[in-house]
Design a protein around this motif. Structure first.
Motif, PDB file in Angstrom:
ATOM      1  N   ARG A   1       0.913  -1.229   0.106  1.00 39.55           N
ATOM      2  CA  ARG A   1       0.193   0.136   0.054  1.00 39.55           C
ATOM      3  C   ARG A   1       0.753   1.307  -0.042  1.00 39.55           C
ATOM      4  O   ARG A   1       0.692   1.985  -0.671  1.00 39.55           O
ATOM      5  CB  ARG A   1      -1.002   0.161   1.293  1.00 39.55           C
ATOM      6  CG  ARG A   1      -1.915   1.235   1.270  1.00 39.55           C
ATOM      7  CD  ARG A   1      -2.991   1.071   2.317  1.00 39.55           C
ATOM      8  NE  ARG A   1      -3.950   2.190   2.542  1.00 39.55           N
ATOM      9  CZ  ARG A   1      -3.641   3.144   3.372  1.00 39.55           C
ATOM     10  NH1 ARG A   1      -2.632   3.017   4.275  1.00 39.55           N
ATOM     11  NH2 ARG A   1      -4.340   4.226   3.245  1.00 39.55           N
TER      12      ARG A   1
ATOM     13  N   THR B   1      -5.974  -0.067   5.608  1.00 38.37           N
ATOM     14  CA  THR B   1      -5.921   1.402   5.724  1.00 38.37           C
ATOM     15  C   THR B   1      -5.843   1.633   7.530  1.00 38.37           C
ATOM     16  O   THR B   1      -5.429   2.623   7.892  1.00 38.37           O
ATOM     17  CB  THR B   1      -7.283   2.289   5.336  1.00 38.37           C
ATOM     18  OG1 THR B   1      -8.414   1.874   6.071  1.00 38.37           O
ATOM     19  CG2 THR B   1      -7.163   2.046   3.697  1.00 38.37           C
TER      20      THR B   1
ATOM     21  N   ARG C   1      -8.487  -5.012  -2.791  1.00 46.34           N
ATOM     22  CA  ARG C   1      -7.800  -3.807  -3.322  1.00 46.34           C
ATOM     23  C   ARG C   1      -6.505  -3.872  -2.377  1.00 46.34           C
ATOM     24  O   ARG C   1      -6.462  -3.561  -1.123  1.00 46.34           O
ATOM     25  CB  ARG C   1      -8.485  -2.357  -3.462  1.00 46.34           C
ATOM     26  CG  ARG C   1      -9.717  -2.633  -4.430  1.00 46.34           C
ATOM     27  CD  ARG C   1     -10.385  -1.120  -4.286  1.00 46.34           C
ATOM     28  NE  ARG C   1      -9.632  -0.345  -4.945  1.00 46.34           N
ATOM     29  CZ  ARG C   1      -9.597   1.192  -4.822  1.00 46.34           C
ATOM     30  NH1 ARG C   1     -10.344   1.608  -3.784  1.00 46.34           N
ATOM     31  NH2 ARG C   1      -8.954   1.829  -5.717  1.00 46.34           N
TER      32      ARG C   1
ATOM     33  N   CYS D   1      -4.650  -1.498  -1.752  1.00 42.19           N
ATOM     34  CA  CYS D   1      -4.346   0.050  -1.331  1.00 42.19           C
ATOM     35  C   CYS D   1      -5.611   0.145  -0.315  1.00 42.19           C
ATOM     36  O   CYS D   1      -5.808   1.098   0.339  1.00 42.19           O
ATOM     37  CB  CYS D   1      -4.583   0.852  -2.269  1.00 42.19           C
ATOM     38  SG  CYS D   1      -6.292   1.190  -3.077  1.00 42.19           S
ATOM     39  N   ASP D   2      -6.515  -0.716   0.047  1.00 40.60           N
ATOM     40  CA  ASP D   2      -7.782  -0.380   0.660  1.00 40.60           C
ATOM     41  C   ASP D   2      -8.036  -1.836   1.607  1.00 40.60           C
ATOM     42  O   ASP D   2      -7.788  -1.641   2.892  1.00 40.60           O
ATOM     43  CB  ASP D   2      -8.855  -0.184  -0.253  1.00 40.60           C
ATOM     44  CG  ASP D   2     -10.070   0.255   0.566  1.00 40.60           C
ATOM     45  OD1 ASP D   2     -10.028   0.480   1.778  1.00 40.60           O
ATOM     46  OD2 ASP D   2     -11.254   0.455  -0.005  1.00 40.60           O
ATOM     47  N   SER D   3      -8.878  -2.626   1.386  1.00 47.10           N
ATOM     48  CA  SER D   3      -9.297  -3.861   2.105  1.00 47.10           C
ATOM     49  C   SER D   3      -9.364  -5.080   1.082  1.00 47.10           C
ATOM     50  O   SER D   3      -9.430  -4.756  -0.207  1.00 47.10           O
ATOM     51  CB  SER D   3     -10.622  -3.514   2.753  1.00 47.10           C
ATOM     52  OG  SER D   3     -11.757  -3.405   1.948  1.00 47.10           O
ATOM     53  N   TYR D   4      -9.306  -6.051   1.739  1.00 46.75           N
ATOM     54  CA  TYR D   4      -9.690  -7.427   0.863  1.00 46.75           C
ATOM     55  C   TYR D   4     -10.502  -8.345   1.758  1.00 46.75           C
ATOM     56  O   TYR D   4     -10.547  -8.260   3.134  1.00 46.75           O
ATOM     57  CB  TYR D   4      -8.422  -8.108   0.497  1.00 46.75           C
ATOM     58  CG  TYR D   4      -7.337  -8.471   1.332  1.00 46.75           C
ATOM     59  CD1 TYR D   4      -7.334  -9.451   1.976  1.00 46.75           C
ATOM     60  CD2 TYR D   4      -6.282  -7.450   1.725  1.00 46.75           C
ATOM     61  CE1 TYR D   4      -6.532  -9.932   2.996  1.00 46.75           C
ATOM     62  CE2 TYR D   4      -5.571  -7.959   2.785  1.00 46.75           C
ATOM     63  CZ  TYR D   4      -5.429  -9.023   3.391  1.00 46.75           C
ATOM     64  OH  TYR D   4      -4.571  -9.579   4.553  1.00 46.75           O
TER      65      TYR D   4
ATOM     66  N   ASN E   1      -5.889  -0.722  -8.563  1.00 51.87           N
ATOM     67  CA  ASN E   1      -4.924  -1.470  -7.537  1.00 51.87           C
ATOM     68  C   ASN E   1      -5.749  -2.935  -6.961  1.00 51.87           C
ATOM     69  O   ASN E   1      -5.830  -3.235  -5.613  1.00 51.87           O
ATOM     70  CB  ASN E   1      -5.131  -0.511  -6.136  1.00 51.87           C
ATOM     71  CG  ASN E   1      -4.631   0.709  -6.552  1.00 51.87           C
ATOM     72  OD1 ASN E   1      -4.923   1.758  -5.754  1.00 51.87           O
ATOM     73  ND2 ASN E   1      -3.718   1.014  -7.572  1.00 51.87           N
ATOM     74  N   THR E   2      -6.334  -3.662  -7.958  1.00 56.64           N
ATOM     75  CA  THR E   2      -7.053  -4.557  -7.464  1.00 56.64           C
ATOM     76  C   THR E   2      -6.159  -6.025  -7.537  1.00 56.64           C
ATOM     77  O   THR E   2      -5.272  -6.107  -8.393  1.00 56.64           O
ATOM     78  CB  THR E   2      -8.293  -5.043  -8.506  1.00 56.64           C
ATOM     79  OG1 THR E   2      -9.315  -3.944  -8.384  1.00 56.64           O
ATOM     80  CG2 THR E   2      -9.137  -6.115  -8.280  1.00 56.64           C
TER      81      THR E   2
ATOM     82  N   ASN F   1      -8.842  -4.767   6.886  1.00 59.56           N
ATOM     83  CA  ASN F   1      -8.850  -3.307   6.319  1.00 59.56           C
ATOM     84  C   ASN F   1      -7.342  -3.104   6.440  1.00 59.56           C
ATOM     85  O   ASN F   1      -6.982  -2.651   7.411  1.00 59.56           O
ATOM     86  CB  ASN F   1      -9.673  -2.534   7.179  1.00 59.56           C
ATOM     87  CG  ASN F   1      -9.736  -1.227   6.849  1.00 59.56           C
ATOM     88  OD1 ASN F   1      -9.181  -0.596   5.963  1.00 59.56           O
ATOM     89  ND2 ASN F   1     -10.524  -0.292   7.620  1.00 59.56           N
TER      90      ASN F   1
ATOM     91  N   LYS G   1     -11.867  -1.746 -11.013  1.00 60.40           N
ATOM     92  CA  LYS G   1     -11.168  -0.609 -10.118  1.00 60.40           C
ATOM     93  C   LYS G   1      -9.681  -0.839 -10.078  1.00 60.40           C
ATOM     94  O   LYS G   1      -9.182  -1.894 -10.301  1.00 60.40           O
ATOM     95  CB  LYS G   1     -11.753  -0.949  -8.613  1.00 60.40           C
ATOM     96  CG  LYS G   1     -13.218  -0.849  -8.246  1.00 60.40           C
ATOM     97  CD  LYS G   1     -13.528  -1.096  -6.721  1.00 60.40           C
ATOM     98  CE  LYS G   1     -15.023  -0.615  -6.650  1.00 60.40           C
ATOM     99  NZ  LYS G   1     -15.327  -1.017  -5.021  1.00 60.40           N
TER     100      LYS G   1
END
Length: 416
Positions: A91, A281, A260, A262-265, A238-239, A279, A236
């Motif tokens: 990230r 982030t 993603r 950069c975010d969550s999975y 960054n997947t 998460n 989207k």
């Protein structure tokens, strides 16, 4: 007051126009250049205030995740923990903006041969150490070792980036890393995905990951990660989709991770049942501790690039070019002297080896491009060198490795 504000706005607009002009000239030269783009000089306003050698810090910004596989007795769940740690490293490494929402500058400083970066993380996981060295300049290659003695976990690897232009700027990161867990005498072979740059026409530059990377363990489990970016119609940025499977049963994954980076999975088991949602982030980074610049070795990155970085922060593009040129010209002089005397630069912490049995055993052979000079380089951390340096430091002995100890980059400290 209004006159001053108006003048300032005019200056900003003029700088913006100059930057755009320089940017498009740079892209034009990139598009027509044949070979590794690393050798091209980027406009000063594009330069980030850090060297590529600092990028190894992204591997262990979350030390508790780095060591967590050592706490897991189940081999399948251990493979999952290794994959989760790896995903946590992506990230901030590839983010287009910093934590304050400010857009990052695109081009990190190219390390000089012998440049080093040292530090440690200290938190509930104990002390995690970092040693990084630029072991080659042409072609560029960075070697690193990260280890935590408390949990018996170490990561050792080398990265040899190769940049080229094909519709946009692309970066292949050749090389690999080996994660070792003492408790289980277990190794994990790790590769990195490709990077390409989006937004070069609008100057809103964003790095994106693509292709496939792997994590393969000596216990017989492999993680395969597919990366994708936003398409023209749907999708989207960054997947990724990752699967963990037994080496002899690739079509029946044990875990599937999607989301993603950069975010969550999400994490699902082989039957599609949701196991967890992560998460990214919310992860808190542990700050890296480094010595004060004035106490660093002359070869250490932040000391060597100090004046260049100060000029970047001051937005003084003329000073950036001047200070950067000092280092680059000094390095050229050193290389000429070495060639004339038949000497070879002696690496401080790493040594080149001809083979790596662990990597040879675990690596996944693909129908890749023909081998080039990047592929023939294998660098391993040299424990004897490291021990000797620590002993010398304890005894107050300065390194005799280079004749001009006062300057790792080839000019006197008074000139810096």
């Amino acid at each position: 007051m209004s006159v001053t504000i108006a003048s300032s706005k005019c200056d900003d607009r003029r700088d913006e126009q100059q930057h755009k002009s320089a940017w498009f000239q740079f892209i034009k030269s990139v598009a027509t250049f044949k070979g590794d783009l690393a050798s091209l000089t980027a406009p000063p306003f594009l330069l980030a205030p850090q060297s590529i050698v600092e990028y190894s810090t992204y591997w262990s910004e979350h030390p508790s995740l780095f060591v967590s596989p050592a706490r897991e007795e189940c081999v399948q769940k251990r493979a999952l923990r290794v994959l989760q740690w790896f995903l946590s490293t992506l990230r901030h490494q590839h983010a287009s903006k910093d934590e304050n929402g400010k857009r990052k500058k695109m081009k990190p400083l190219n390390p000089f041969l012998g440049e080093i970066f040292l530090g440690k993380w200290q938190d509930d996981a104990g002390i995690t150490h970092l040693v990084t060295e630029q072991v080659s300049h042409h072609p560029p290659a960075t070697a690193f070792k990260i280890w935590n003695d408390t949990h018996g976990v170490k990561l050792e690897g080398h990265v040899a980036p190769k940049a080229y232009f094909s519709s946009t700027i692309n970066i292949e990161r050749k090389g690999y890393s080996i994660l070792h867990i003492d408790k289980y005498n277990e190794d994990y072979w790790i590769t990195m995905p490709k990077v390409h740059v989006e937004g070069i026409v609008t100057l809103q530059v964003v790095p994106e990951l693509s292709g496939v990377s792997y994590i393969r363990s000596s216990s017989g489990y492999t993680s395969r990660i597919h990366y994708s970016s936003k398409g023209w119609i749907k999708g989207k940025s960054n997947t990724f989709t990752a699967s963990i499977y037994r080496d002899d049963d690739e079509n029946n994954p044990i875990y599937v991770l999607e989301g993603r980076w950069c975010d969550s999975y999400t994490i699902k088991d082989g039957k599609g049942k949701l196991v967890d949602t992560v998460n990214l982030t919310s992860l808190q980074r542990t700050p890296l501790q480094v010595a004060p610049v004035e106490a660093q070795h002359p070869l250490e990155s932040r000391r060597a690039w100090k004046h260049v970085v100060n000029a970047i922060h001051a937005n003084d593009i003329f000073a950036v070019g001047h200070e950067k040129g000092k280092i680059e010209n000094a390095q050229r002089t050193l290389r000429r002297q070495e060639k004339e005397t038949g000497e070879t630069w002696r690496r401080r912490y790493f040594s080149q080896v001809k083979e790596d049995p662990i990597a040879e055993k675990l690596s996944i052979k693909t129908k890749a491009a023909p081998l080039d000079e990047h592929d023939g380089m294998i660098w391993k951390f040299d424990d004897e060198k490291y021990k000797r340096i620590l002993d010398d430091q304890r005894n107050g002995i300065k390194s005799p490795t280079h004749s001009r100890f006062d300057s790792g980059v080839g000019f006197l400290e008074s000139e810096m």
